[in-house]
Design a protein around this motif. Structure first.
Motif, PDB file in Angstrom:
ATOM      1  N   GLU A  52       0.824  -1.211   0.000  1.00 23.47           N
ATOM      2  CA  GLU A  52       0.000   0.000   0.000  1.00 23.47           C
ATOM      3  C   GLU A  52       0.859   1.263   0.000  1.00 23.47           C
ATOM      4  O   GLU A  52       0.657   2.155  -0.813  1.00 23.47           O
ATOM      5  CB  GLU A  52      -0.921   0.003   1.223  1.00 23.47           C
ATOM      6  N   ILE A  53       1.801   1.341   0.930  1.00 17.93           N
ATOM      7  CA  ILE A  53       2.606   2.553   1.032  1.00 17.93           C
ATOM      8  C   ILE A  53       3.999   2.224   1.550  1.00 17.93           C
ATOM      9  O   ILE A  53       4.160   1.415   2.467  1.00 17.93           O
ATOM     10  CB  ILE A  53       1.925   3.602   1.954  1.00 17.93           C
ATOM     11  N   LEU A  54       5.005   2.833   0.923  1.00 20.12           N
ATOM     12  CA  LEU A  54       6.389   2.710   1.371  1.00 20.12           C
ATOM     13  C   LEU A  54       6.964   4.104   1.584  1.00 20.12           C
ATOM     14  O   LEU A  54       6.582   5.059   0.897  1.00 20.12           O
ATOM     15  CB  LEU A  54       7.250   1.961   0.346  1.00 20.12           C
ATOM     16  N   PHE A  55       7.875   4.190   2.528  1.00 18.82           N
ATOM     17  CA  PHE A  55       8.545   5.449   2.864  1.00 18.82           C
ATOM     18  C   PHE A  55      10.025   5.298   2.540  1.00 18.82           C
ATOM     19  O   PHE A  55      10.635   4.292   2.899  1.00 18.82           O
ATOM     20  CB  PHE A  55       8.363   5.768   4.345  1.00 18.82           C
ATOM     21  N   ILE A  56      10.606   6.287   1.887  1.00 19.78           N
ATOM     22  CA  ILE A  56      12.009   6.190   1.496  1.00 19.78           C
ATOM     23  C   ILE A  56      12.729   7.479   1.866  1.00 19.78           C
ATOM     24  O   ILE A  56      12.200   8.582   1.695  1.00 19.78           O
ATOM     25  CB  ILE A  56      12.143   5.895  -0.014  1.00 19.78           C
ATOM     26  N   GLY A  80       7.155   1.600  12.007  1.00 16.34           N
ATOM     27  CA  GLY A  80       7.827   1.379  10.736  1.00 16.34           C
ATOM     28  C   GLY A  80       8.608   0.085  10.721  1.00 16.34           C
ATOM     29  O   GLY A  80       9.265  -0.280  11.693  1.00 16.34           O
ATOM     30  N   LEU A  81       8.550  -0.638   9.593  1.00 15.72           N
ATOM     31  CA  LEU A  81       9.281  -1.894   9.432  1.00 15.72           C
ATOM     32  C   LEU A  81      10.050  -1.845   8.111  1.00 15.72           C
ATOM     33  O   LEU A  81       9.509  -1.439   7.090  1.00 15.72           O
ATOM     34  CB  LEU A  81       8.327  -3.086   9.428  1.00 15.72           C
ATOM     35  N   PRO A  82      11.318  -2.272   8.108  1.00 20.94           N
ATOM     36  CA  PRO A  82      12.149  -2.143   6.908  1.00 20.94           C
ATOM     37  C   PRO A  82      11.857  -3.218   5.864  1.00 20.94           C
ATOM     38  O   PRO A  82      11.619  -4.377   6.193  1.00 20.94           O
ATOM     39  CB  PRO A  82      13.570  -2.301   7.457  1.00 20.94           C
ATOM     40  N   VAL A  83      11.904  -2.813   4.605  1.00 18.03           N
ATOM     41  CA  VAL A  83      11.726  -3.775   3.508  1.00 18.03           C
ATOM     42  C   VAL A  83      12.887  -3.735   2.510  1.00 18.03           C
ATOM     43  O   VAL A  83      12.962  -4.578   1.622  1.00 18.03           O
ATOM     44  CB  VAL A  83      10.391  -3.539   2.753  1.00 18.03           C
ATOM     45  N   GLY A  84      13.787  -2.767   2.645  1.00 16.33           N
ATOM     46  CA  GLY A  84      14.907  -2.720   1.719  1.00 16.33           C
ATOM     47  C   GLY A  84      15.922  -1.661   2.071  1.00 16.33           C
ATOM     48  O   GLY A  84      15.603  -0.677   2.746  1.00 16.33           O
ATOM     49  N   THR A  85      17.151  -1.878   1.644  1.00 17.29           N
ATOM     50  CA  THR A  85      18.242  -0.922   1.835  1.00 17.29           C
ATOM     51  C   THR A  85      19.063  -0.835   0.555  1.00 17.29           C
ATOM     52  O   THR A  85      19.370  -1.862  -0.055  1.00 17.29           O
ATOM     53  CB  THR A  85      19.157  -1.345   2.996  1.00 17.29           C
ATOM     54  N   LEU A  86      19.388   0.372   0.153  1.00 13.65           N
ATOM     55  CA  LEU A  86      20.237   0.599  -1.013  1.00 13.65           C
ATOM     56  C   LEU A  86      21.483   1.361  -0.579  1.00 13.65           C
ATOM     57  O   LEU A  86      21.378   2.341   0.164  1.00 13.65           O
ATOM     58  CB  LEU A  86      19.513   1.421  -2.077  1.00 13.65           C
ATOM     59  N   ILE A  87      22.645   0.912  -1.003  1.00 11.96           N
ATOM     60  CA  ILE A  87      23.895   1.635  -0.782  1.00 11.96           C
ATOM     61  C   ILE A  87      24.405   2.063  -2.152  1.00 11.96           C
ATOM     62  O   ILE A  87      24.704   1.222  -3.001  1.00 11.96           O
ATOM     63  CB  ILE A  87      24.936   0.762  -0.065  1.00 11.96           C
ATOM     64  N   GLN A 236      -0.511   8.106   7.654  1.00  9.00           N
ATOM     65  CA  GLN A 236       0.866   8.596   7.619  1.00  9.00           C
ATOM     66  C   GLN A 236       1.008   9.639   6.509  1.00  9.00           C
ATOM     67  O   GLN A 236       0.769   9.343   5.342  1.00  9.00           O
ATOM     68  CB  GLN A 236       1.835   7.437   7.360  1.00  9.00           C
ATOM     69  N   ASN A 237       1.406  10.843   6.886  1.00  9.45           N
ATOM     70  CA  ASN A 237       1.560  11.900   5.897  1.00  9.45           C
ATOM     71  C   ASN A 237       2.971  12.492   5.863  1.00  9.45           C
ATOM     72  O   ASN A 237       3.207  13.515   5.237  1.00  9.45           O
ATOM     73  CB  ASN A 237       0.542  13.013   6.168  1.00  9.45           C
ATOM     74  N   THR A 238       3.896  11.837   6.565  1.00 10.19           N
ATOM     75  CA  THR A 238       5.301  12.221   6.509  1.00 10.19           C
ATOM     76  C   THR A 238       6.132  10.960   6.285  1.00 10.19           C
ATOM     77  O   THR A 238       5.644   9.845   6.480  1.00 10.19           O
ATOM     78  CB  THR A 238       5.777  12.877   7.822  1.00 10.19           C
ATOM     79  N   ASN A 239       7.390  11.146   5.892  1.00 15.51           N
ATOM     80  CA  ASN A 239       8.270   9.986   5.793  1.00 15.51           C
ATOM     81  C   ASN A 239       9.217   9.926   6.988  1.00 15.51           C
ATOM     82  O   ASN A 239      10.349   9.473   6.898  1.00 15.51           O
ATOM     83  CB  ASN A 239       9.048   9.978   4.465  1.00 15.51           C
ATOM     84  N   ASN A 240       8.708  10.379   8.142  1.00 10.95           N
ATOM     85  CA  ASN A 240       9.509  10.371   9.367  1.00 10.95           C
ATOM     86  C   ASN A 240       9.830   8.957   9.840  1.00 10.95           C
ATOM     87  O   ASN A 240      10.748   8.758  10.640  1.00 10.95           O
ATOM     88  CB  ASN A 240       8.800  11.145  10.475  1.00 10.95           C
ATOM     89  N   ILE A 241       9.068   7.968   9.354  1.00 11.09           N
ATOM     90  CA  ILE A 241       9.381   6.575   9.673  1.00 11.09           C
ATOM     91  C   ILE A 241      10.779   6.226   9.173  1.00 11.09           C
ATOM     92  O   ILE A 241      11.600   5.664   9.907  1.00 11.09           O
ATOM     93  CB  ILE A 241       8.331   5.634   9.051  1.00 11.09           C
ATOM     94  N   SER A 242      11.051   6.575   7.913  1.00  9.62           N
ATOM     95  CA  SER A 242      12.376   6.290   7.366  1.00  9.62           C
ATOM     96  C   SER A 242      13.424   7.260   7.909  1.00  9.62           C
ATOM     97  O   SER A 242      14.603   6.908   8.025  1.00  9.62           O
ATOM     98  CB  SER A 242      12.355   6.326   5.834  1.00  9.62           C
ATOM     99  N   GLU A 243      13.002   8.480   8.263  1.00 15.20           N
ATOM    100  CA  GLU A 243      13.920   9.428   8.909  1.00 15.20           C
ATOM    101  C   GLU A 243      14.452   8.830  10.211  1.00 15.20           C
ATOM    102  O   GLU A 243      15.637   8.968  10.536  1.00 15.20           O
ATOM    103  CB  GLU A 243      13.193  10.742   9.206  1.00 15.20           C
TER     104      GLU A 243
END
Length: 263
Positions: A52-56, A80-87, A236-243
């Motif tokens: 449904e929604i992802l935060f990056i 918030g729960l992680p689903v991926g990491t990019l380096i 959720q209206n901010t990406n503060n989860i990923s912050e």
């Protein structure tokens, strides 16, 4: 270092007993590493919210090579729960696109709530043009929303920039005009507030700010809360989860130093 990175990726996959990390390096010296740990894969496949929604969000210059870390989270009743990491070695659109594309190679058919490589229905981001262009390229079906915190933060910084010539006594008033637009209860109220701001004699004193408001209004579907009512955001209206995830990486894992290498 590239050889050591490849060895580290292979070793990590052996430890996970499955492919949980991939690496790709390019002739120009750039490289991308993507990680979907076993836990991340369980979250992605077992939680409908991940479709449904992802935060990056990204954290730059975390090591002595200046790499960027992109953290991708989904929402849940537990937070918030992680689903991926990019380096990545660069925050250009092309490198971010390659990283996202490589990340999708770690997807199973049940990933992201069964949507898999189609991506989630919604991405919540800050206003990074390169990041949003890359998301549009790899996940064209996804709706890209702007984090309201970052929109207001950008407005506040604009008003305080001496190059724009806005005097101290007027900054709070103009900021509140934008904030009221964002929290409008309906499209009609939003249009009314926009007209009020544009016609305001105070706004007319600052042609640059008038242009800023005009350009912001053109993108209202990305930030106005009243225009999100038909979109599933789980409140959720901010990406503060990923912050928050970025803060953990910087403070807890890397100790706010650049002593580390990508390995």
């Amino acid at each position: 270092m590239i050889t050591s990175l490849k060895d580290a990726v292979e070793q990590y996959n052996v430890e996970c007993s499955e492919t949980c990390a991939l690496m790709e390096n390019f002739e120009d010296g750039n490289f991308v590493i993507v990680i979907a740990s076993p836990l991340m894969k369980r979250i992605s496949s077992g939680l409908d919210e991940s479709g449904e929604i992802l935060f990056i969000d990204a954290s730059g210059n975390v090591d002595r090579y200046g790499c960027k870390i992109f953290l991708i989270y989904t929402n849940s009743c537990a937070g918030g729960l992680p689903v991926g990491t990019l380096i990545l070695t660069s925050e250009s659109t092309s490198i971010i696109s390659r990283g996202l594309k490589l990340w999708t190679n770690l997807f199973s058919s049940s990933a992201l709530g069964g949507r898999s490589k189609r991506g989630p229905k919604v991405f919540m981001t800050n206003d990074s043009k390169a990041e949003r262009n890359a998301l549009n390229e790899i996940f064209p079906e996804a709706t890209l929303l702007l984090c309201i915190f970052h929109v207001l933060q950008a407005t506040w910084r604009y008003l305080w920039d001496s190059n724009h010539g806005i005097i101290l006594q007027h900054r709070q008033t103009l900021y509140n005009e934008i904030k009221n637009m964002m929290y409008s209860k309906s499209n009609e109220e939003l249009e009314s507030l926009y007209t009020k701001v544009i016609q305001n004699t105070l706004t007319k004193k600052y042609p640059k700010f008038e242009s800023y408001v005009l350009n912001l209004y053109k993108r209202r579907h990305e930030w106005a809360l009243c225009l999100r009512k038909s979109i599933i955001t789980r409140g959720q209206n901010t990406n503060n989860i990923s912050e928050a995830g970025v803060k953990i990486v910087k403070d807890t894992i890397l100790d706010r130093t650049k002593a580390y290498s990508p390995v």
